[in-house]
Design an enzyme around this catalytic site. Structure first.
Site, PDB file in Angstrom:
ATOM      1  N   TYR A 312      75.576  46.687 130.633  1.00 47.78           N
ATOM      2  CA  TYR A 312      76.103  45.248 131.070  1.00 47.78           C
ATOM      3  C   TYR A 312      77.565  44.918 131.171  1.00 47.78           C
ATOM      4  O   TYR A 312      78.094  45.277 129.923  1.00 47.78           O
ATOM      5  CB  TYR A 312      75.300  44.256 130.433  1.00 47.78           C
ATOM      6  CG  TYR A 312      75.576  42.727 130.634  1.00 47.78           C
ATOM      7  CD1 TYR A 312      75.808  42.241 132.063  1.00 47.78           C
ATOM      8  CD2 TYR A 312      74.971  41.745 129.976  1.00 47.78           C
ATOM      9  CE1 TYR A 312      76.073  40.842 132.437  1.00 47.78           C
ATOM     10  CE2 TYR A 312      75.269  40.314 130.017  1.00 47.78           C
ATOM     11  CZ  TYR A 312      75.667  40.087 131.326  1.00 47.78           C
ATOM     12  OH  TYR A 312      75.891  38.594 131.450  1.00 47.78           O
ATOM     13  N   CYS A 313      78.089  44.469 132.357  1.00 49.01           N
ATOM     14  CA  CYS A 313      79.534  44.134 132.124  1.00 49.01           C
ATOM     15  C   CYS A 313      80.325  45.310 131.621  1.00 49.01           C
ATOM     16  O   CYS A 313      80.394  46.454 132.359  1.00 49.01           O
ATOM     17  CB  CYS A 313      79.781  42.922 131.307  1.00 49.01           C
ATOM     18  SG  CYS A 313      81.387  41.963 131.456  1.00 49.01           S
ATOM     19  N   LEU A 314      81.440  45.037 130.659  1.00 51.67           N
ATOM     20  CA  LEU A 314      82.189  46.048 130.241  1.00 51.67           C
ATOM     21  C   LEU A 314      81.251  47.271 129.717  1.00 51.67           C
ATOM     22  O   LEU A 314      81.936  48.653 129.860  1.00 51.67           O
ATOM     23  CB  LEU A 314      83.141  45.882 129.182  1.00 51.67           C
ATOM     24  CG  LEU A 314      84.097  44.571 129.339  1.00 51.67           C
ATOM     25  CD1 LEU A 314      84.878  44.411 128.076  1.00 51.67           C
ATOM     26  CD2 LEU A 314      84.927  45.071 130.606  1.00 51.67           C
ATOM     27  N   LEU A 340      74.729  46.313 135.402  1.00 55.90           N
ATOM     28  CA  LEU A 340      74.667  45.056 135.781  1.00 55.90           C
ATOM     29  C   LEU A 340      76.131  44.280 135.697  1.00 55.90           C
ATOM     30  O   LEU A 340      76.730  44.395 134.694  1.00 55.90           O
ATOM     31  CB  LEU A 340      73.681  44.366 134.495  1.00 55.90           C
ATOM     32  CG  LEU A 340      72.203  45.046 134.244  1.00 55.90           C
ATOM     33  CD1 LEU A 340      71.478  43.927 133.162  1.00 55.90           C
ATOM     34  CD2 LEU A 340      71.657  45.374 135.604  1.00 55.90           C
TER      35      LEU A 340
END
Length: 587
Positions: A312-314, A340
């Site tokens: 997720y993200c980073l 994501l």
């Protein structure tokens, strides 16, 4: 022969003699480089001053808009009429019925016309660099949002009505709210209500145990909830900017709990909150200790089974790097990769990219030199600045002018639980990814080993959100053209956090939730994402069930569930949510 050039070379590290002055400036400017802003403004002003034609066009536009506003006033005097300008769909400042009455409707229309004119004025000036143009437009929007009539107690009809109704009690309550928040900020205390959402007490309640720990992560394995489980476990790698439990909020809103209920063996990475001693941790350390070590531990505990990895993200950016490295090494341990709201191509990073240039990065490096890290609250402040209309000025109206109290929700409490970023890692991340886009352009290396996204060959599930200010969906989409893997691309409604935490049922379930799906063979995704968007039909509901079905379709068979054998410290197991999640954002 050695280098004979005696010219001093610029250093990426701050000079000790410069630090006192630069730290003073950094605190005064709240972490935003004045030099970067001045460069952008000067570039725009000088080119506009040298463009009489553009000046004439803007003067004509201003005259036209003034005439349109005056004509609108004349029509209003005769009765209800159509607006001469409409706000953006997401702009709710003037949506209340009170704004339809004179003179407030006239004020709102004048403001929107002025906003429209500044959007024209800050774009299309010949010679201005694209980055400086975007920064100038952003600064203009910040000033306009601050000066909006909705923020004034004398011009906002809702505030005036409430003041008359309560005899000014709303303003008195607002003053109390402001004083309370100001004292909390001055004392460095948590905002009110956050203590009601402590991990392990109100959030992060899915049962499990810490099964591995190193200097940077705790690896949590959740207890099975079904007699049998999928042979392939799921490893979740969240972003290290915030705590992991956004994916395990209350039981009704927990993605982890639903994964476990679907019959998956689930592992979660919980990042340690670094301190000054960790200033030298870099991106390679986060990749090795955070993802590769976690993958090795999951394989060891699951008898060498392939892994469904989700980032997720980073965390997704880091997982994509790991998948590329493993692919190049011929490692077949990944069954699938789900990303994501994760970018790998940072050429168009959205409004967060407004804060990324050489001047701003050097400014942040100077700021981080004092303690060896960037305080998480400064990152939160940057996100608030990007979406100040909703996160800053709406709060001013609601809490300080209307005198109301915004209830603290689990998601809001999580959002305030920021973490620190080590100086070296953050500098490398900003320079190598955002500024130079090394990963997407094939220049990124880990310990000398190239990271080539073309080596990602396992099935991909790439999800983005429509209103993402941090990871714009068109930027997330670019991975489909870089990896050589069959891919499902899902675009869901909502923003960077709310779009992800989208349970089918429960307090955070949205009646407006919807998603679009595209499925392609390797590198067959359309080159133009907007063309795909135009023909992709939205499907109502949360994207979670769709992902569960996708995981099931890419899994092999069921095996008997076994109890979790966790890590023991001082002879005792460490239950979820572990200990690293409690590292406070102080130090």
């Amino acid at each position: 022969m050695g280098n004979t050039d005696d010219t001093p070379r610029a250093s990426h590290g701050p000079e000790p003699m410069d630090l006192p002055l630069k730290l003073w400036i950094a605190r005064l400017a709240n972490g935003v480089s004045p030099a970067a802003l001045a460069q952008a403004q000067t570039d725009w002003w000088l080119h506009l001053a040298a463009s009489p034609t553009r000046q004439a066009q803007l003067m004509a536009s201003a005259l036209h808009k003034t005439q349109a506003w005056l004509l609108h006033l004349a029509r209003m005097a005769q009765g209800p009429c159509e607006d001469c300008v409409s706000p953006a769909p997401q702009d709710k400042r003037f949506s209340r019925p009170e704004w339809r009455h004179w003179p407030y409707h006239a004020l709102a229309q004048a403001f929107l016309l002025q906003q429209q004119w500044w959007e024209e004025a800050t774009h299309g000036v010949r010679g201005v660099s694209r980055h400086h143009e975007e920064v100038t437009a952003f600064v203009a929007r910040q000033w306009l949002d601050m000066l909006s009539p909705s923020n004034s107690p004398l011009l906002n009809p809702q505030v005036l009505h409430e003041t008359l109704r309560t005899g000014g009690a709303n303003l008195a309550r607002g003053a109390v709210n402001w004083a309370r928040d100001a004292m909390a900020v001055a004392a460095g205390d948590q905002a009110r209500g956050l203590q009601a959402f402590l991990p392990g007490q109100a959030v992060a309640l899915t049962p499990g145990q810490v099964v591995m720990r190193n200097h940077l992560i705790e690896l949590i394995q959740y207890d099975p909830a079904t007699p049998t489980v999928g042979r392939e476990p799921v490893l979740v790698v969240p972003s290290w900017i915030m705590k992991y439990y956004i994916l395990d909020l209350t039981p009704e809103d927990s993605l982890v709990r639903q994964l476990v209920a679907q019959g998956h063996t689930v592992f979660m990475v919980s990042w340690r909150n670094p301190d000054s001693a960790d200033a030298g941790l870099g991106m390679d350390d986060y990749l090795r200790l955070g993802v590769l070590d976690a993958l090795s531990a999951v394989r060891e505990r699951c008898a060498g089974a392939d892994i469904h990895a989700m980032g997720y993200c980073l965390g997704g950016t880091l997982l994509a790097m790991a998948a590329a490295l493993l692919g190049a090494r011929g490692d077949k341990g990944l069954r699938s990769v789900s990303l994501l709201a994760a970018q790998v191509d940072f050429q168009e990073p959205g409004e967060l990219g407004l804060f990324i240039d050489e001047s701003q990065i050097a400014f942040l490096e100077d700021l981080m030199a004092e303690r060896g890290y960037l305080d998480g609250q400064r990152m939160a402040g940057a996100f608030q600045l990007i979406n100040s209309k909703d996160l800053v000025w709406s709060k001013l109206v609601h809490e300080y002018l209307m005198g109301a109290r915004t209830p603290v929700t689990p998601l809001r409490a999580w959002n305030a639980d920021a973490t620190r970023l080590p100086a070296r890692m953050h500098s490398e991340y900003l320079r190598r990814l955002y500024l130079h886009n090394d990963l997407a352009e094939g220049r990124y290396r880990v310990d000398g080993e190239p990271v080539n996204l073309d080596e990602i060959r396992v099935p991909l599930y790439v999800l983005a959100t429509e209103r993402d200010h941090v990871s714009p969906w068109t930027s997330v989409y670019k991975l489909l053209r870089l990896a050589r893997a069959p891919a499902s691309f899902v675009l869901c409604s909502g923003g960077h956090n709310v779009g992800i935490v989208s349970p089918p049922d429960g307090p955070l379930a949205s009646q407006q939730a919807a998603y679009r799906v595209g499925e392609w063979a390797p590198r067959e995704a359309p080159a133009n994402p907007q063309a795909w968007f135009a023909q992709a039909r939205p499907q109502a509901g949360s994207w979670w069930p769709h992902w569960f079905r996708w995981l099931a379709a890419h899994s092999s068979r069921q095996v008997k569930a076994r109890p979790v054998k966790g890590l023991r410290l001082r002879g005792r197991p460490v239950p979820a949510p572990g200990t690293y999640v409690f590292n406070a954002n102080t130090g």
